[in-house]
Design a protein around this motif. Structure first.
Motif, PDB file in Angstrom:
ATOM      1  N   SER A 320      -5.668  57.978  33.858  1.00 29.83           N
ATOM      2  CA  SER A 320      -6.688  56.934  34.530  1.00 29.83           C
ATOM      3  C   SER A 320      -6.238  56.160  35.806  1.00 29.83           C
ATOM      4  O   SER A 320      -7.036  55.833  36.458  1.00 29.83           O
ATOM      5  CB  SER A 320      -6.868  55.967  33.343  1.00 29.83           C
ATOM      6  N   PHE A 409     -14.749  54.662  35.031  1.00 25.30           N
ATOM      7  CA  PHE A 409     -15.189  56.038  35.286  1.00 25.30           C
ATOM      8  C   PHE A 409     -17.002  55.975  34.862  1.00 25.30           C
ATOM      9  O   PHE A 409     -17.144  56.148  33.869  1.00 25.30           O
ATOM     10  CB  PHE A 409     -14.440  56.936  34.427  1.00 25.30           C
ATOM     11  N   ASP A 430     -15.797  57.395  24.472  1.00 19.34           N
ATOM     12  CA  ASP A 430     -15.088  56.181  25.239  1.00 19.34           C
ATOM     13  C   ASP A 430     -15.324  55.103  24.975  1.00 19.34           C
ATOM     14  O   ASP A 430     -14.404  54.049  25.058  1.00 19.34           O
ATOM     15  CB  ASP A 430     -15.224  56.626  26.763  1.00 19.34           C
ATOM     16  N   GLN A 448      -9.537  55.851  30.678  1.00 21.93           N
ATOM     17  CA  GLN A 448     -10.468  56.899  30.127  1.00 21.93           C
ATOM     18  C   GLN A 448      -9.710  57.452  28.917  1.00 21.93           C
ATOM     19  O   GLN A 448      -8.651  57.905  29.220  1.00 21.93           O
ATOM     20  CB  GLN A 448     -10.846  57.658  31.259  1.00 21.93           C
ATOM     21  N   GLY A 451     -10.887  61.931  29.060  1.00 21.54           N
ATOM     22  CA  GLY A 451     -11.094  62.774  30.021  1.00 21.54           C
ATOM     23  C   GLY A 451     -10.737  64.090  29.778  1.00 21.54           C
ATOM     24  O   GLY A 451     -11.347  65.114  30.538  1.00 21.54           O
TER      25      GLY A 451
END
Length: 516
Positions: A320, A409, A430, A448, A451
């Motif tokens: 992240s 994100f 998420d 995140q 990912g």
């Protein structure tokens, strides 16, 4: 009140003045400082070294004891009589000058007053605090009578960090000597240029570390129980060790009593807690060590020297705050390099679903809180308590709007009914796995969780050279599903057929081949 007077370039201290107080971080000393201080015809230099309890951060890359060593050598080479006093960091305060003076009094017995002390300071805001108390000021680099403006120590240090070797001509030989003997040149460059670590030695400035420590301590026994059978004796390293809770459990294992237990933590608050625990005798094993380091900044351990590496809830932060897969791949290669043949890296963290790009229908409750017209754009300007109160007041559906506005994100979704949205499964998870983290909302929305899927994780580890143990697997945390997600959300495909909740975590037991 006595005054420091200048005559033909010489600063003369009034007969009643015996001290020059020189407050500053003093990470680097310059030739100009030596020349400037030599102009004082009399007096003891009292070096008030601020942020003395900070090191390995962008603002404070050099530990206090190395700074003190350089000052003492500087004084010896320049024929100066000096006293060096550490000043621990405190919250910003208009009483900074008073706090410094009291600290000096406690440490040395000196009660410095405007009648016997000149303050050498080039920072106007700090100088003003001492002027308010009546102290005369010697402005050092900010002296308006100088023909040319000398570079300040921090600017010289930034030259060093940038690889500009002219720093050596500007720095005093005492600093150059200490930096070279203790390999501080590389340390400064690594810390100052680190893309992940903040100015104060952490990944984020918005995290409530008290809450973080409590949550990690509560989960430590569960985490240790899940990995204990895979841990190999020898050198055992916990990277991102937090406040050392897992190493406390490792310390109690009879089969590991001859192992080295090593904790690595980048966040200054957590590292300090580890050191405090060790000093208080929490660990029985004499071979327990802690380092404040960022592994991405450079190798910490020699190649093939570590039997077991542990990482808990760490790799998603590297993803992240770094460059996603590129940073994670670099981290994995570091681990592989320092792992002994036959050694193991055990990674426990969050994980995205295998089909995270799949579009689904997510139905969220609108009855469990407020439903404003849209997300607030100004949470960053509020206190953490105000953010918590506001986010807690929102319904689950409204909280999705706020999450989408704050999440680092970006993702999109489409409202398709009362509380229902069309959204990718990874983005949905998420949100659902983060929606209750209101204590650290602005910190958590920088990270995140989804990912990489487990399959993508497996591919990355294999690319590095690891072999996955059969114990490696994606995991669904059913407690989170049953207690946090299912009561306020449901999941279907685009045709309305119910879907099972996907995995939320992974356990990866990655071994370096014995012949690798």
């Amino acid at each position: 009140m006595g005054l420091a007077r200048r005559h033909h370039g010489v600063i003369t201290i009034h007969s009643s003045q015996r001290f020059v107080l020189f407050p500053g971080r003093h990470h680097l000393l310059t030739r100009f400082q030596a020349e400037y201080l030599s102009r004082f015809e009399a007096g003891t230099i009292v070096w008030a070294v601020t942020s003395a309890n900070h090191e390995n951060t962008k603002r404070n890359p050099v530990p206090y004891h190395r700074r003190e060593a350089a000052i003492e050598r500087f004084s010896l080479l320049g024929g100066l009589r000096s006293l060096v006093v550490p000043i621990f960091d405190a919250a910003p305060t208009d009483a900074f000058a008073e706090v410094t003076l009291k600290t000096i009094a406690v440490a040395t017995g000196l009660d410095l007053t405007p009648a016997d002390t000149v303050v050498a300071c080039s920072t106007p805001e700090v100088a003003a605090l001492y002027q308010r108390l009546g102290f005369p000021i010697a402005p050092v680099e900010a002296d308006p009578t100088l023909r040319t403006t000398p570079e300040r120590p921090w600017d010289v240090l930034l030259r060093l960090a940038a690889g500009d070797e002219t720093w050596r001509k500007l720095a005093h030989p005492a600093t150059v000597d200490v930096y070279e003997r203790y390999r501080l040149v590389d340390t400064v460059r690594t810390v100052v240029n680190d893309p992940l670590v903040g100015a104060e030695g952490g990944l984020t400035a918005t995290r409530d570390y008290r809450t973080y420590v409590e949550a990690f301590a509560d989960a430590a026994e569960r985490k240790w129980a899940a990995v204990r059978r895979h841990v190999q004796p020898g050198r055992i390293v916990d990277i991102g060790c937090g406040a050392g809770a897992v190493l406390e459990l490792a310390d109690r294992e009879p089969g590991l009593h001859e192992s080295d237990l090593i904790g690595v933590e980048v966040a200054r608050h957590l590292y300090s807690e580890c050191v405090h625990k060790k000093a208080q005798g929490v660990f029985r094993n004499a071979n327990v060590y802690f380092y404040q380091r960022n592994v991405l900044g450079g190798a910490i351990f020699a190649d093939r020297s570590v039997e077991t590496t542990l990482t808990f809830a760490l790799t998603h932060e590297i993803w992240s705050y770094g460059r996603q897969r590129e940073s994670l791949l670099r981290f994995a290669r570091r681990i592989f390099d320092h792992t002994a043949p036959g050694g193991v890296w055990i990674n426990s963290d969050v994980c995205g679903p295998d089909d995270r790009r799949r579009e689904v229908i997510l139905l969220l409750s609108t009855a469990d809180g407020d439903n404003p017209a849209g997300a607030r754009p100004d949470l960053a300007g509020l206190s953490s308590e105000q953010v918590k109160v506001y986010v807690e007041s929102l319904s689950t559906r409204a909280r999705l709007d706020q999450f989408a506005a704050d999440f680092a994100f970006p993702f999109t979704f489409e409202a398709v009914g009362d509380g229902a949205v069309r959204i990718e499964l990874g983005a949905a998870m998420d949100f659902l796995t983060r929606k209750d983290y209101v204590d650290n909302w602005l910190s958590e929305t920088r990270e995140q969780f989804c990912g990489l899927s487990f399959a993508e994780w497996s591919e990355l580890l294999t690319e590095v050279g690891f072999e996955l143990d059969p114990a490696s697997a994606p995991i669904r945390n059913d407690w989170i599903i049953e207690n946090r997600i299912a009561p306020v959300a449901s999941l279907t495909d685009l045709d309305g057929r119910p879907l099972d909740w996907p995995v939320t975590h992974l356990l990866a037991v990655a071994r370096r081949p014995r012949n690798g």
